[in-house]
Design a protein around this motif. Structure first.
Motif, PDB file in Angstrom:
ATOM      1  N   ARG A   1       0.481  -1.260  -0.277  1.00 12.61           N
ATOM      2  CA  ARG A   1       0.112   0.023   0.152  1.00 12.61           C
ATOM      3  C   ARG A   1       0.885   1.153   0.233  1.00 12.61           C
ATOM      4  N   PHE A   2       2.370   1.322   0.434  1.00 13.11           N
ATOM      5  CA  PHE A   2       2.556   2.249   1.036  1.00 13.11           C
ATOM      6  C   PHE A   2       3.749   2.408  -0.372  1.00 13.11           C
ATOM      7  N   GLY A   3       3.973   1.356  -1.325  1.00 15.58           N
ATOM      8  CA  GLY A   3       4.486   1.767  -2.654  1.00 15.58           C
ATOM      9  C   GLY A   3       3.501   2.388  -3.824  1.00 15.58           C
TER      10      GLY A   3
ATOM     11  N   TRP B   1       3.480   9.846  -7.458  1.00 17.98           N
ATOM     12  CA  TRP B   1       4.336  10.561  -8.897  1.00 17.98           C
ATOM     13  C   TRP B   1       4.067  10.956  -9.943  1.00 17.98           C
ATOM     14  N   THR B   2       3.370   9.447 -10.075  1.00 17.51           N
ATOM     15  CA  THR B   2       2.941   9.228 -11.532  1.00 17.51           C
ATOM     16  C   THR B   2       1.991  10.656 -12.071  1.00 17.51           C
ATOM     17  N   SER B   3       0.961  10.917 -10.555  1.00 17.08           N
ATOM     18  CA  SER B   3       0.258  11.654 -10.363  1.00 17.08           C
ATOM     19  C   SER B   3       0.804  13.679 -10.861  1.00 17.08           C
ATOM     20  N   PHE B   4       2.300  13.366 -10.946  1.00 11.54           N
ATOM     21  CA  PHE B   4       2.352  14.769 -10.638  1.00 11.54           C
ATOM     22  C   PHE B   4       3.020  14.616 -12.039  1.00 11.54           C
ATOM     23  N   VAL B   5       3.555  13.204 -12.767  1.00 13.61           N
ATOM     24  CA  VAL B   5       3.944  13.430 -14.275  1.00 13.61           C
ATOM     25  C   VAL B   5       3.117  14.125 -15.177  1.00 13.61           C
ATOM     26  N   ALA B   6       1.501  13.452 -15.031  1.00 13.72           N
ATOM     27  CA  ALA B   6       0.283  13.635 -15.494  1.00 13.72           C
ATOM     28  C   ALA B   6      -0.021  14.828 -16.144  1.00 13.72           C
ATOM     29  N   SER B   7       0.069  15.506 -14.483  1.00 23.86           N
ATOM     30  CA  SER B   7      -0.682  16.704 -14.435  1.00 23.86           C
ATOM     31  C   SER B   7       0.420  17.892 -14.004  1.00 23.86           C
ATOM     32  N   GLY B   8       1.032  17.820 -13.242  1.00 22.41           N
ATOM     33  CA  GLY B   8       2.020  18.399 -12.338  1.00 22.41           C
ATOM     34  C   GLY B   8       1.090  18.908 -10.813  1.00 22.41           C
ATOM     35  N   ALA B   9       0.133  18.042 -10.353  1.00 27.21           N
ATOM     36  CA  ALA B   9      -0.317  18.294  -9.514  1.00 27.21           C
ATOM     37  C   ALA B   9      -0.009  17.218  -8.871  1.00 27.21           C
ATOM     38  N   PRO B  10       1.080  16.516  -7.283  1.00 22.87           N
ATOM     39  CA  PRO B  10       1.203  14.964  -7.109  1.00 22.87           C
ATOM     40  C   PRO B  10      -0.352  14.302  -6.528  1.00 22.87           C
ATOM     41  N   ARG B  11      -1.426  13.640  -6.012  1.00 20.78           N
ATOM     42  CA  ARG B  11      -2.466  12.984  -5.916  1.00 20.78           C
ATOM     43  C   ARG B  11      -2.730  11.781  -5.588  1.00 20.78           C
ATOM     44  N   ALA B  12      -3.103  11.309  -4.620  1.00 22.20           N
ATOM     45  CA  ALA B  12      -2.743   9.613  -4.360  1.00 22.20           C
ATOM     46  C   ALA B  12      -4.571   9.182  -3.815  1.00 22.20           C
ATOM     47  N   PRO B  13      -5.340   8.487  -4.813  1.00 24.82           N
ATOM     48  CA  PRO B  13      -6.452   8.033  -4.094  1.00 24.82           C
ATOM     49  C   PRO B  13      -6.480   7.561  -2.790  1.00 24.82           C
ATOM     50  N   GLY B  14      -7.281   8.335  -1.366  1.00 20.80           N
ATOM     51  CA  GLY B  14      -7.865   7.641  -0.324  1.00 20.80           C
ATOM     52  C   GLY B  14      -6.526   8.227   0.840  1.00 20.80           C
ATOM     53  N   ALA B  15      -5.600   8.951  -0.566  1.00 27.82           N
ATOM     54  CA  ALA B  15      -4.259   9.613   0.592  1.00 27.82           C
ATOM     55  C   ALA B  15      -4.507  10.466   0.590  1.00 27.82           C
ATOM     56  N   PRO B  16      -3.622  11.739   1.809  1.00 28.65           N
ATOM     57  CA  PRO B  16      -3.763  13.409   2.129  1.00 28.65           C
ATOM     58  C   PRO B  16      -3.646  14.107   1.096  1.00 28.65           C
ATOM     59  N   ARG B  17      -4.084  14.697   0.677  1.00 32.96           N
ATOM     60  CA  ARG B  17      -3.686  16.134  -0.376  1.00 32.96           C
ATOM     61  C   ARG B  17      -2.734  16.647   0.061  1.00 32.96           C
TER      62      ARG B  17
END
Length: 544
Positions: A454-456, A463-479
């Motif tokens: 889960r951590f990984g 990281w992949t969200s930042f690569v895609a959009s410039g904003a790091p986001r992860a479902p179910g994780a803190p903003r």
């Protein structure tokens, strides 16, 4: 059908009919037709040349774009690694990089099976600009590609073959400069990616450069280099270090002029001329250079690197792109050669700090107390090299109006903690890439339990969200808030946790130290900190 279309149809027919390429993905890129391999939702193309071999009279010259290859290129094997010394026995980073050659300027592409204008991450390996290769198992891009991004890893010239400055090299250069060949390789690779990545399903208008350690140093160079402007759209810097940099012809900030440093290396190698250097065996140059005291760094030449990195970022002249940067709490635990020995007692430690830091000694000792002397020494070196750099990158990028995101990686696990390596240098990489099972032989083994998985997954998604959009986001994780929002950062310990005001006083102290050294002009800023620091200059105008 035109002749060109007929020829292309014939090439593709041959590729598809070839037994070696049966069932393999085939791409017709501007660089040529290439056959790769497919597996588990990913297409993989290895060992693609992006520049002509820098051999013979091309050694120590800027890279030349590789010509379009003829026929169908089979891209199922990594290219040769660039020349580097043997890895240190017993190091957790030690890995066999395979065959070495000067003909090493190649890259690899992992792309989702049905990618179309997918975001692209270009990975620049670490290794002190001396070692490493794009083929290292931990950098396998398959898992990231399955998350929807195209991953490209690149080789670039290393050591003296990649960064030598020399008066004769400068004299033969149309611009009158030398050094920075490894950096120029990285820029040429980005140009190749801009021309070709669309054929592999990538978006040439959405490219992120990323790297760790010397790879992150390289990303800083790219942010500062005018020639790299417009070739990437975002930057990720893991454990970067914004140290003082040799200048081409001038001894400044305690650094020998790069040309003088290069000429001294040539003399120690017994090469009386540039022709003699070019005639030498590349392995001999590579293996003997470290013993002479030669260290490869970029060169401030007024062209490729216009000025010191700190000056570039102070002036806001760096590439105006979103940025993600951070460091690890245990950086120096696996790099103890960078830290000085622990003094014999607390009194000796305090005396050394007061002698060296003067009016800032109390600030220093409040952050790095004598009561935890051994840990303080590790933290001192960590913060000057990596902590100060990470926060400075986030602060300076925010100052030019770009989103910037700061992190502290503080994640441990049993094997690492038992070895005294909690959150050690580079320990975040397997989690980012999803290669926890593909680390080096002596790497502390990462548990294969649901918590680590889960951590990984969370880290990789940020990281992949930042690569895609410039904003790091992860479902179910803190903003993950931008640094500009109250000096926000993300702490990765057992899990991700949003926080603010990283290590109060750390950035301010190191900023003051570097400011004073810059004003004095005779002292470098790197790992010469704490009990081995030179006496701190007095406060100067503009410095605390």
């Amino acid at each position: 059908m035109t002749l060109a279309r007929t020829a292309l149809a014939s090439i593709l027919a041959l590729a598809l009919a070839s037994p070696a390429a049966a069932g393999a993905p085939v791409v017709n890129a501007p660089a040529g037709v290439v056959s790769g391999e497919a597996g588990d939702g990913v297409r993989i193309f290895r060992g693609l040349p992006y520049a002509a071999p820098p051999i013979g009279n091309r050694r120590w010259k800027p890279p030349v774009p590789a010509p379009r290859w003829e026929g169908v290129r089979e891209a199922t094997r990594f290219g040769a690694a660039c020349y580097q010394p043997p890895s240190r026995p017993g190091s957790i980073y030690s890995e066999d990089v395979g065959p070495m050659s000067e003909d090493c300027l190649s890259l690899n592409v992992w792309t989702p099976a049905k990618a179309k204008r997918a975001p692209v991450m270009v990975w620049i390996h670490g290794g002190s600009l001396v070692a490493g290769a794009s083929s290292q198992a931990m950098y396998d891009g398959s898992a990231l590609a399955r998350r929807g991004i195209v991953v490209v890893s690149i080789n670039y010239r290393l050591g003296a073959l990649g960064y030598l400055a020399h008066p004769e090299l400068s004299a033969e250069s149309p611009e009158g400069v030398s050094g920075n060949y490894g950096l120029l390789d990285q820029i040429e690779a980005l140009r190749w990616i801009r021309r070709n990545i669309g054929a592999f399903g990538g978006d040439p208008a959405n490219v992120t450069v990323a790297g760790e350690s010397a790879g992150a140093l390289s990303v800083m160079y790219l942010l500062a280099a005018p020639a790299a402007r417009g070739l990437f759209d975002k930057a990720i810097l893991q454990s970067a270090y914004m140290i003082s940099t040799p200048e081409l012809k001038t001894a400044r900030f305690g650094e020998t002029a790069a040309e003088v440093h290069g000429a001294a290396l040539a003399a120690k190698l017994g090469a009386g001329s540039l022709a003699a250097l070019r005639a030498m065996d590349p392995a001999e140059i590579t293996n003997k250079a470290p013993a002479t005291g030669y260290l490869p760094f970029g060169t401030v030449d007024g062209k490729i690197l216009p000025r010191q990195l700190v000056e570039t970022f102070d002036k806001g002249e760096q590439a105006p792109v979103p940025l993600l940067a951070g460091f690890n709490s245990g950086e120096i635990r696996s790099l103890r050669f960078l830290a000085p020995p622990v003094p014999q007692d607390e009194a000796a430690y305090v005396a050394a700090i007061r002698e060296r830091y003067g009016d800032l000694a109390d600030d220093f000792l409040s952050l790095y107390p004598a009561s935890t002397m051994a840990e303080s020494i590790l933290a001192t070196t960590r913060d000057m090299l990596y902590g100060w750099t990470a926060e400075r990158l986030a602060a300076k990028q925010a100052a030019i109006g770009q989103p910037s995101f700061l992190y502290l990686f503080d994640h441990g696990y049993p094997a690492a903690d038992e070895a005294g390596l909690h959150a050690f240098h580079a320990s975040e990489i397997p989690y980012v890439f999803g290669t926890e099972r593909r680390t080096t032989a002596l790497w502390p083994r990462i548990p294969d339990g649901p918590g680590e998985q889960r951590f990984g997954a969370t880290l990789s998604r940020y990281w992949t969200s930042f690569v895609a959009s410039g904003a790091p986001r992860a479902p179910g994780a803190p903003r993950w808030a931008p640094y500009a929002k109250g000096e926000a950062f993300m702490r990765f310990a057992e899990r991700a946790r949003a926080d603010s005001n990283l290590m109060p006083g750390m950035y301010e102290l190191n900023e003051a130290v570097v400011c004073r050294r810059r004003a004095q002009g005779a002292t470098p800023w790197n790992w010469n900190v704490g009990i081995v620091a030179p006496a701190l200059p007095a406060a100067a105008p503009g410095c605390r």
